[in-house]
Design an enzyme around this catalytic site. Structure first.
Site, PDB file in Angstrom:
ATOM      1  N   GLY A  57       0.845  -1.192   0.000  1.00 60.97           N
ATOM      2  CA  GLY A  57       0.000   0.000   0.000  1.00 60.97           C
ATOM      3  C   GLY A  57       0.872   1.230   0.000  1.00 60.97           C
ATOM      4  N   CYS A  84       5.433  -6.022   1.347  1.00 62.20           N
ATOM      5  CA  CYS A  84       5.754  -4.594   1.197  1.00 62.20           C
ATOM      6  C   CYS A  84       5.229  -3.813   2.406  1.00 62.20           C
ATOM      7  CB  CYS A  84       5.199  -4.086  -0.131  1.00 62.20           C
ATOM      8  SG  CYS A  84       5.770  -2.438  -0.543  1.00 62.20           S
ATOM      9  N   TYR A  85       4.227  -2.966   2.216  1.00 62.58           N
ATOM     10  CA  TYR A  85       3.639  -2.262   3.364  1.00 62.58           C
ATOM     11  C   TYR A  85       3.193  -3.280   4.419  1.00 62.58           C
ATOM     12  CZ  TYR A  85       0.322   0.684   5.974  1.00 62.58           C
ATOM     13  OH  TYR A  85      -0.364   1.355   6.953  1.00 62.58           O
ATOM     14  N   HIS A 171       7.847  -7.659  -3.984  1.00 60.08           N
ATOM     15  CA  HIS A 171       6.519  -8.123  -4.424  1.00 60.08           C
ATOM     16  C   HIS A 171       6.604  -9.501  -5.082  1.00 60.08           C
ATOM     17  CE1 HIS A 171       4.116  -4.471  -3.725  1.00 60.08           C
ATOM     18  NE2 HIS A 171       5.297  -3.891  -3.780  1.00 60.08           N
ATOM     19  N   GLU A 173       4.207 -11.293  -6.000  1.00 59.49           N
ATOM     20  CA  GLU A 173       3.062 -11.544  -6.880  1.00 59.49           C
ATOM     21  C   GLU A 173       3.267 -11.069  -8.312  1.00 59.49           C
ATOM     22  OE1 GLU A 173       3.361  -9.323  -4.552  1.00 59.49           O
ATOM     23  OE2 GLU A 173       2.228  -7.491  -4.916  1.00 59.49           O
ATOM     24  N   GLY A 226     -23.145  -7.072 -24.995  1.00 59.89           N
ATOM     25  CA  GLY A 226     -22.304  -7.704 -26.009  1.00 59.89           C
ATOM     26  C   GLY A 226     -20.892  -7.932 -25.485  1.00 59.89           C
ATOM     27  N   GLY A 227     -20.578  -7.374 -24.305  1.00 58.39           N
ATOM     28  CA  GLY A 227     -19.252  -7.563 -23.701  1.00 58.39           C
ATOM     29  C   GLY A 227     -19.153  -8.938 -23.045  1.00 58.39           C
ATOM     30  N   ASP A 229     -18.496  -9.969 -19.868  1.00 63.64           N
ATOM     31  CA  ASP A 229     -19.108 -10.266 -18.572  1.00 63.64           C
ATOM     32  C   ASP A 229     -20.620 -10.500 -18.684  1.00 63.64           C
ATOM     33  OD1 ASP A 229     -16.562  -9.715 -17.765  1.00 63.64           O
ATOM     34  OD2 ASP A 229     -17.027  -7.734 -16.952  1.00 63.64           O
ATOM     35  N   LYS A 375     -11.654 -11.387 -14.159  1.00 64.52           N
ATOM     36  CA  LYS A 375     -11.874 -11.380 -15.609  1.00 64.52           C
ATOM     37  C   LYS A 375     -11.335 -12.639 -16.315  1.00 64.52           C
ATOM     38  CE  LYS A 375     -13.239  -8.629 -18.988  1.00 64.52           C
ATOM     39  NZ  LYS A 375     -14.405  -7.721 -18.900  1.00 64.52           N
TER      40      LYS A 375
END
Ligand code: XMP
Length: 587
Positions: A57, A84-85, A171, A173, A226-227, A229, A375
């Site tokens: 953060g 990190c933080y 990090h 990740e 139409g997307g 999701d 996503k």
């Protein structure tokens, strides 16, 4: 929804880091169901978790308003990994010393490992890691071992295995930390004893059960865009309830790309959606927009029209009756405060303002089958459902459509020649620091040899927030003019045609695979009867929050520029501006 059935094994506490969701995604990619929660979540709410990860953060632990954690977590016996933080927070909470470093450490760093205990098991010697910090842990809390260091950061990894507490300053990740996945695996499987329970593609059945449970004997209606999701959510409902009980309406705003309505129709027919309809609202949208010029005004009108049109549909189709509930394609990042983009929120505010929809939400008459998925996971589910790759892998496209790529002007104006190029008085939106800018564009005459030219010129010239290269102009730039222009049906049609030409060429050449989005923008800058020019804006991005320009192969650019010399077009430009300081869309 699987989240109801499955208790997360791992909770990632969000300390405001931009990588918080990435951490949860990485954990899920390793087969373990993880959720994101506010950093202050009480330890009592996290009972039963196998492990906790505290994210990075931007704050400093000494700042009184900085994110904190419930200290009880650190004595609960649940393994905790601070990143990190998160490392600084853990050290600070347990009596270590955190202070501002002599200098920041941003980017790649070399990590020297002195103790390969638990989380660093299997990783030795010197390793590349990715750092982004200014504060450092200057003294580890009592009972902690220091496991690794970098040149700038003496305490880059610490652990207290007996208390099951671990932390790293870098990090793990991100992809730039190659050993990061091993560190996460060590934490998840060895320290926490997690067992694999998550495979997004195997969630389909439980999601369908959830849909049936929520719907009961009621039917579900969707506004589909139409997307990816909304299509995947709609398809899940179709499979769960059968086509007779699921209705989808697509609103044709007249602001979509060429062939979009047919594409949507075709895809829905292919998945067996019998109760699907297209609401033709072209005249309503274009009528309301015909005199609009200001970006905010355009967005406002579009938002209002969505509200009107959806309300009309709700009433005329009786969707507010008790036998209907609303289906939505909300995905996980949209459900949490820290997730989603500001722009996605904007569009949602418009949708939410539909009184009828707000009422359904307030009454809990809503089903959101994808609300625990990211996503990529939604795409995996889509593939499992047999949706076409052209649909699942398509570039994101903004809700307000071509309207935000069709630039307008209230006044006329001429380019101003400077030592750096021509300042063209077509204003577009940008973002510098945390604020929005609305400024002119600088046109230079050749592609520069290095990539940072746009940033340098924008920093130098107060009145511009974008730099473009003039690839082709019908007349010398100083003979071209900006003329008053609004959002007319003709200009939208011209942009739609140019966009289709670009889309076809970039798809066929394979260039699309190198871009995240490839907007084409129409600007009211031309000469004679050809009153507009086009701007190509191919960019790469991860989430739309930042973006970098992608250069097109010269041969493709030349052939495309030839094809774009159509009636009404006086120039082709290429946007060289990263985000920040530009935004992806010009608006
Ligand atoms: P900007 O222009 O802010 O865009 O750099 C970031 C990303 O958001 C998309 N975008 C939108 N998407 N509704 C949407 O659904 C909107 O109103 C909207 N405005 C921008 C944009 O295409 C890019 O991917």
């Amino acid at each position: 929804m699987p989240v109801d059935i499955l208790t997360p094994q791992i909770t990632v506490l969000d300390a405001g880091g931009q990588y918080c969701h990435l951490i949860a995604r990485k954990v899920r990619d390793l087969g373990i169901y993880a959720e994101v929660a506010a950093s202050e979540t009480p330890a009592s709410n996290l009972r039963g978790r196998k492990g906790i990860i505290i994210s990075g953060g931007p704050a400093s632990v000494y700042d009184p308003s900085s994110p904190t954690i419930d200290p009880a977590l650190l004595t609960s016996g649940i393994p905790v990994l601070g990143i990190c933080y998160g490392q600084q927070l853990m050290a600070h909470a347990l009596g270590g010393l955190v202070q501002k470093g002599d200098r920041g450490e941003y980017g790649l760093a070399q990590l020297d490992i002195s103790n390969s205990d638990t989380i660093l098991n299997g990783i030795e010697g010197r390793q590349q890691v990715w750092m982004s910090h200014r504060d450092v842990v200057a003294q580890a809390p009592d009972g902690f071992d220091v496991l690794a260091s970098t040149e700038t950061c003496a305490i880059a990894a610490i652990s207290s295995p007996s208390r099951r507490l671990f932390a790293v300053q870098f990090h793990p990740e991100v992809a730039h930390t190659p050993c990061g996945l091993t560190i996460l695996k060590n934490f998840l499987f060895d320290a926490c004893g997690c067992e694999k329970d998550w495979d997004p593609a195997r969630q389909v059945e439980s999601v369908e059960d959830h849909i049936r449970a929520v719907a009961g004997d009621r039917n579900v209606f969707f506004f589909v865009s139409g997307g990816v999701d909304s299509t995947v959510a709609y398809t899940l409902c179709l499979k769960a309830l059968g086509p007779e009980r699921v209705h989808g309406t697509y609103v044709d705003t007249g602001l979509m790309r060429e062939g979009e309505t047919e594409f949507v129709r075709h895809n829905f027919a292919a998945i067996g959606a019998s109760s699907f309809q297209v609401a033709d609202a072209k005249a309503q949208f274009l009528g309301a927009l015909s005199t609009a010029t200001d970006p905010e005004q355009k967005r406002h009108i579009i938002g209002e029209k969505f509200v009107d049109v959806q309300q009309q549909i709700l009433e005329s189709e009786h969707f507010l009756d008790a036998n209907w509930i609303l289906g939505q394609g909300t995905i996980y990042p949209d459900t949490i405060e820290s997730g989603g983009t500001a722009k996605a929120d904007l569009i949602k505010t418009h949708h939410n303002r539909v009184a009828g929809i707000q009422k359904l939400i307030d009454e809990g008459r809503i089903v959101e089958p994808l609300s625990s998925f990211y996503k990529d996971e939604v795409r995996a589910i889509g593939r499992q459902l047999g949706l076409a790759p052209e649909l699942l892998d398509r570039h994101p496209f903004p809700g307000p459509g071509l309207a935000i790529r069709c630039l307008c002007s209230e006044t006329s104006g001429t380019p101003k020649k400077t030592a750096d190029g021509y300042i063209i008085p077509v204003r577009s939106v940008g973002v510098q620091g945390d604020s929005r800018t609305y400024r002119s564009v600088l046109a230079i005459e050749e592609f520069p040899a290095t990539d940072d030219v746009a940033a340098r010129l924008i920093n130098k010239l107060d009145q511009v927030n974008r730099v473009v290269v003039a690839v082709w102009t019908k007349a010398p730039i100083d003979e071209m003019r900006v003329q008053p222009a609004s959002l007319t049906a003709n200009r939208i049609a011209l942009l739609r045609r140019a966009d289709a030409i670009v889309r076809k060429a970039t798809e066929e050449s394979g260039f699309d695979a190198f871009t995240w989005q490839n907007p084409v923008i129409l600007i009211p800058f031309g000469c004679g009867n050809d009153r507009n020019s086009l701007v190509l804006r191919p960019i790469d991005s991860v989430d739309g929050m930042t973006a970098s320009v992608v250069r097109m192969p010269e041969e493709l650019l030349q052939s495309l520029t030839m094809q774009l010399q159509i009636e009404g077009i006086a120039g082709v430009f290429y946007d060289l501006t990263n985000k920040p300081p530009g935004t992806i869309e010009w608006e």
